[in-house]
Design a protein around this motif. Sequence first.
Motif, PDB file in Angstrom:
ATOM      1  N   GLY A 174       0.782  -1.228   0.000  1.00 25.79           N
ATOM      2  CA  GLY A 174       0.000   0.000   0.000  1.00 25.79           C
ATOM      3  C   GLY A 174       0.817   1.284   0.000  1.00 25.79           C
ATOM      4  N   ASN A 175       2.133   1.163  -0.152  1.00 20.83           N
ATOM      5  CA  ASN A 175       2.981   2.366  -0.149  1.00 20.83           C
ATOM      6  C   ASN A 175       2.637   3.325  -1.283  1.00 20.83           C
ATOM      7  N   GLY A 176       2.417   2.767  -2.473  1.00 17.88           N
ATOM      8  CA  GLY A 176       2.165   3.597  -3.645  1.00 17.88           C
ATOM      9  C   GLY A 176       0.862   4.364  -3.510  1.00 17.88           C
ATOM     10  N   ARG A 177      -0.186   3.671  -3.060  1.00 19.42           N
ATOM     11  CA  ARG A 177      -1.492   4.323  -2.904  1.00 19.42           C
ATOM     12  C   ARG A 177      -1.444   5.368  -1.797  1.00 19.42           C
ATOM     13  N   TRP A 178      -0.686   5.078  -0.759  1.00 18.19           N
ATOM     14  CA  TRP A 178      -0.540   6.041   0.341  1.00 18.19           C
ATOM     15  C   TRP A 178       0.051   7.347  -0.203  1.00 18.19           C
ATOM     16  N   PRO A 227       5.128  11.299  -5.118  1.00 20.97           N
ATOM     17  CA  PRO A 227       5.618  10.155  -5.907  1.00 20.97           C
ATOM     18  C   PRO A 227       5.606   8.869  -5.078  1.00 20.97           C
ATOM     19  N   ARG A 228       5.503   7.748  -5.771  1.00 21.62           N
ATOM     20  CA  ARG A 228       5.459   6.457  -5.078  1.00 21.62           C
ATOM     21  C   ARG A 228       6.677   6.255  -4.178  1.00 21.62           C
ATOM     22  N   SER A 229       7.808   6.814  -4.612  1.00 18.08           N
ATOM     23  CA  SER A 229       9.048   6.646  -3.822  1.00 18.08           C
ATOM     24  C   SER A 229       8.886   7.192  -2.403  1.00 18.08           C
ATOM     25  N   GLU A 281       8.363 -10.833  -8.414  1.00 21.36           N
ATOM     26  CA  GLU A 281       7.570 -10.250  -9.499  1.00 21.36           C
ATOM     27  C   GLU A 281       7.681  -8.724  -9.561  1.00 21.36           C
ATOM     28  N   ASN A 282       8.237  -8.112  -8.524  1.00 15.85           N
ATOM     29  CA  ASN A 282       8.311  -6.643  -8.497  1.00 15.85           C
ATOM     30  C   ASN A 282       9.298  -6.065  -9.521  1.00 15.85           C
ATOM     31  N   TRP A 283      10.115  -6.936 -10.162  1.00 12.74           N
ATOM     32  CA  TRP A 283      10.989  -6.466 -11.251  1.00 12.74           C
ATOM     33  C   TRP A 283      10.181  -5.948 -12.428  1.00 12.74           C
ATOM     34  N   LYS A 284       8.894  -6.334 -12.491  1.00 16.14           N
ATOM     35  CA  LYS A 284       8.049  -5.873 -13.601  1.00 16.14           C
ATOM     36  C   LYS A 284       7.756  -4.383 -13.515  1.00 16.14           C
ATOM     37  N   ARG A 285       8.003  -3.776 -12.386  1.00 17.53           N
ATOM     38  CA  ARG A 285       7.677  -2.347 -12.213  1.00 17.53           C
ATOM     39  C   ARG A 285       8.609  -1.473 -13.053  1.00 17.53           C
ATOM     40  N   PRO A 286       8.210  -0.211 -13.264  1.00 18.12           N
ATOM     41  CA  PRO A 286       9.065   0.678 -14.058  1.00 18.12           C
ATOM     42  C   PRO A 286      10.479   0.737 -13.470  1.00 18.12           C
ATOM     43  N   GLU A 345      12.509   2.992 -12.970  1.00 15.41           N
ATOM     44  CA  GLU A 345      12.747   4.060 -11.998  1.00 15.41           C
ATOM     45  C   GLU A 345      12.323   3.639 -10.580  1.00 15.41           C
ATOM     46  N   GLU A 346      11.174   2.958 -10.511  1.00 16.87           N
ATOM     47  CA  GLU A 346      10.712   2.523  -9.184  1.00 16.87           C
ATOM     48  C   GLU A 346      11.614   1.436  -8.621  1.00 16.87           C
ATOM     49  N   VAL A 347      12.020   0.490  -9.496  1.00 19.82           N
ATOM     50  CA  VAL A 347      12.892  -0.601  -9.032  1.00 19.82           C
ATOM     51  C   VAL A 347      14.216  -0.027  -8.537  1.00 19.82           C
TER      52      VAL A 347
HETATM   53  C1  IPE Z   1       4.349  -2.368  -1.322  1.00 17.13           C
HETATM   54  O1  IPE Z   1       3.655  -1.236  -1.722  1.00 17.13           O
HETATM   55  C2  IPE Z   1       5.842  -2.207  -1.480  1.00 17.13           C
HETATM   56  C3  IPE Z   1       6.419  -3.018  -2.552  1.00 17.13           C
HETATM   57  C4  IPE Z   1       5.803  -3.899  -3.271  1.00 17.13           C
HETATM   58  C5  IPE Z   1       7.841  -2.828  -2.810  1.00 17.13           C
HETATM   59  P1  IPE Z   1       3.229  -1.027  -3.230  1.00 17.13           P
HETATM   60  O2  IPE Z   1       4.331  -0.332  -3.945  1.00 17.13           O
HETATM   61  O3  IPE Z   1       2.802  -2.307  -3.851  1.00 17.13           O
HETATM   62  O4  IPE Z   1       2.013  -0.041  -3.055  1.00 17.13           O
HETATM   63  P2  IPE Z   1       0.618  -0.095  -3.811  1.00 17.13           P
HETATM   64  O5  IPE Z   1       0.075  -1.484  -3.618  1.00 17.13           O
HETATM   65  O6  IPE Z   1       0.882   0.212  -5.234  1.00 17.13           O
HETATM   66  O7  IPE Z   1      -0.210   0.930  -3.125  1.00 17.13           O
END
Ligand code: IPE
Length: 243
Positions: free
Chosen positions: A17-21, A28-30, A63-68, A70-72
Motif C-alpha cells: 500500500g505504499n504507492g497508494r498512500w 511520488p510512489r518513492s 515479481e516486483n521487477w516488472k515495475r518501471p 525508476e521505481e525498481v
Molecule cells: C508495497 O507497496 C511495497 C512493494 C511492493 C515494494 P506497493 O508499492 O505495492 O504499493 P501499492 O500497492 O501500489 O499501493
Amino acid sequence: MMTSAPMPRHVAIVMDGNGRWAARRHMPRSFGHEQGVEALVRTVRACVVRGIPYLTVFAFSSENWKRPEEEVSGLMNLVLVAVSRYVRRLAEEGVRICIVGDRSRVSEKVRASWQEAEDATRHNSRLVLSVAFNYGGRWDMVQACRRLIEEGVSPEQVDEATVARYMALHHAPDPDLFIRTGGELRISNFLLWQAAYSELYFTDCLWPDFDEAELDRALAAYAARERRFGDVRPAVEPAPQAA
Ligand code: IPE
Ligand code: IPE
Ligand code: MG
C-alpha cells in the motif's frame, strides 16, 4: 485464574500500500516507500516490546521487477539508505537481521549492504527480523529442491521435515500470524510453504500508516482465533512444525 492471550511467536507481513498512500498525498510512489521503511522500523520495535521473537516482512517480490525501472532502482537505493540509517540502532536493540530471497539478481552494492546488515546483527537473538527481498514462495520451493538434489538427498529421505530444512526460513518456526496491509485479499507469492497453517489477517490500513495500534488490532484478532491444525479440538500452542 488469569490466562494471558495467546501471542504469535512469528508474525509475517506483506507490507503493501505504499504507492497508494503516496498517491493520496499527490506525492511520488518513492515517498510512500520511504515512509514504508519508517513503518517497518516502528513495527520491529513494537514486536520487540511485545516479546515477539520472529518477524518476517515482504519487502520486494520476485515479481516486483516488472515495475518501471525508476521505481525498481529507487527501491534498491532505499535498501542502501535504510541499512546505513537503521541497522546500527536495531543491532543495539537486540535485533538480528536475516535476508531471504534470491541475491543473484541484485547488484553488488545491494548484496554488500545486506551482508553488512547480517554481519552487524549476527550475535543478536531478541528478535529475528527476516527481510524477504527478491523473494517468492515458488522460488523458495525451487531453490530448496535444487539444493536437496545437489547435496545428493535420496528420494526416501525427502519428507516434510527435510524439505523444511532447505527452505529459506529454516531458521524460524512457521508464521503463526500472516498480516497483509493495503486491502488486497491475496498472498502474492509470499510464504507458500510456511503459511500452511498461519492465521490470515487482512487490513485496509496502507503500510506507511501501520503502527502499534494496528499491530495490536491484528494481535487481538489472532488471540480470538481457534487453531485446530486439522484436529477437531483446539490445539495447544505452539504450532506443530514440519522441521
Ligand atoms: C508495497 O507497496 C511495497 C512493494 C511492493 C515494494 P506497493 O508499492 O505495492 O504499493 P501499492 O500497492 O501500489 O499501493
Ligand atoms: C506484494 O505486493 C509484494 C510486497 C509487498 C513486497 P504487490 O503490490 O507486489 O502485490 P500485487 O501485485 O498487488 O499482488
Ligand atoms: Mg502493492
